[in-house]
Enzyme design. Structure first.
Site, short mmCIF file in Angstrom:
data_model
loop_
_atom_site.label_atom_id
_atom_site.label_comp_id
_atom_site.label_asym_id
_atom_site.label_seq_id
_atom_site.Cartn_x
_atom_site.Cartn_y
_atom_site.Cartn_z
N TYR A 42 50.15 63.62 55.09
CA TYR A 42 50.18 62.19 54.80
C TYR A 42 50.09 61.92 53.30
O TYR A 42 50.89 61.17 52.73
CB TYR A 42 49.03 61.49 55.53
CG TYR A 42 48.87 60.03 55.19
CD1 TYR A 42 49.70 59.07 55.76
CD2 TYR A 42 47.87 59.60 54.32
CE1 TYR A 42 49.55 57.72 55.45
CE2 TYR A 42 47.70 58.26 54.02
CZ TYR A 42 48.54 57.33 54.59
OH TYR A 42 48.37 55.99 54.27
N LYS A 75 52.80 60.21 50.67
CA LYS A 75 52.49 59.01 49.89
C LYS A 75 52.64 59.26 48.39
O LYS A 75 53.00 58.35 47.63
CB LYS A 75 51.07 58.53 50.23
CG LYS A 75 50.94 57.94 51.63
CD LYS A 75 51.84 56.74 51.82
CE LYS A 75 51.64 56.06 53.15
NZ LYS A 75 52.44 54.83 53.31
#
Length: 258
Positions: free
Chosen positions: A162, A166
């Site tokens: 994740y 990002k």
């Protein structure tokens, strides 16, 4: 009475069935935009998106629900066609949807890693590309990506895929701003901090424990909520930010660099 800041604009907000995405959809509708409330093609998100659309249209806004798998390039293209047909050419793209599994980095499979990157990073690129024919003819075109404060803080163990996705969105934002600048299309990113959303409630129900841990890192001694972030999205989509592009705006209560 002043003219709404997003009057006559058409926006797609991904991951808009709840949380920050839903707050942005509501804020955009309140400022006069027609809003495509995009969500995962699963029963629960579709039902949530449908309820939000009913809320927005009940208040006089134009809105539709769009179910689309951001890991599927063809589905992204179809969603843009659907929005164009029902609401008109797209002026604003908000890449908010995110896959955010938690697992030990050694146990993460290649398939799980690829899914996160496909949804969070590749999906943002493909949606901007699919909407480009509309964006380049808009007088106030804006692409807004949603990254995370964990890119700056390192986050916590279990979020490697994740956080990587990002961080990639920060690079995508800056590079795409260069690519689209000659067309007058602005590309920026919002970096939220620890925002209390339905996702956090489900995964960390002890609000008191989270409050103490979060506020000890922030300058502001309170929790952030989705509504605290939505105004930044309105600003970045409005003519008020017409000379701002390639930027990452932190909305984190003073966490980073505090």
């Amino acid at each position: 009475m002043s003219r709404p800041r997003l009057a006559d604009q058409v926006a797609i907000v991904t991951g808009a069935s709840r949380g920050i995405g839903a707050a942005v959809a509501r804020a955009y509708a309140a400022e006069g935009a027609s809003v495509a409330v995009a969500c995962e093609p699963r029963p629960e998100p579709v039902a949530q998106a449908t309820r939000i659309v009913a809320e927005l249209t009940g208040g006089g806004a134009r809105a539709i629900a769009v179910a689309s798998d951001l890991a599927d390039p063809a589905a992204i293209d179809r969603s843009v066609v659907e929005i164009r047909d029902q609401l008109g050419p797209i002026d604003i793209v908000v890449n908010n949807a995110a896959a955010s599994p938690r697992s030990d980095w050694r146990a993460t499979t290649v398939e799980e890693w690829d899914h996160v990157q496909h949804v969070n990073t590749r999906g943002a690129w493909l949606l901007a590309r699919a909407a480009y024919p509309d964006l380049c003819h808009s007088e106030n075109a804006s692409v807004i990506n949603v990254t995370s404060v964990m890119v700056e803080t390192g986050g916590s163990p279990g979020a490697l895929s994740y956080i990587t996705s990002k961080a990639a969105l920060v690079g995508l934002t800056r590079a795409l701003a260069r690519e689209l600048g000659p067309d007058g299309v602005r590309v920026n990113a919002v970096m939220p901090g620890a925002i209390r959303t339905e996702y956090e409630v489900a995964h960390a129900p002890d609000a008191t424990e989270i409050l103490e841990r979060v506020t000890s890192r922030q300058a502001l001694d309170r929790r952030g909520y989705a509504e605290d972030v939505a105004g930044t999205f309105v600003f970045l989509a409005s003519p008020e930010s017409s000379f701002i592009t390639g930027q990452v705006i932190n909305v984190d209560g003073g966490w980073v660099h505090y």
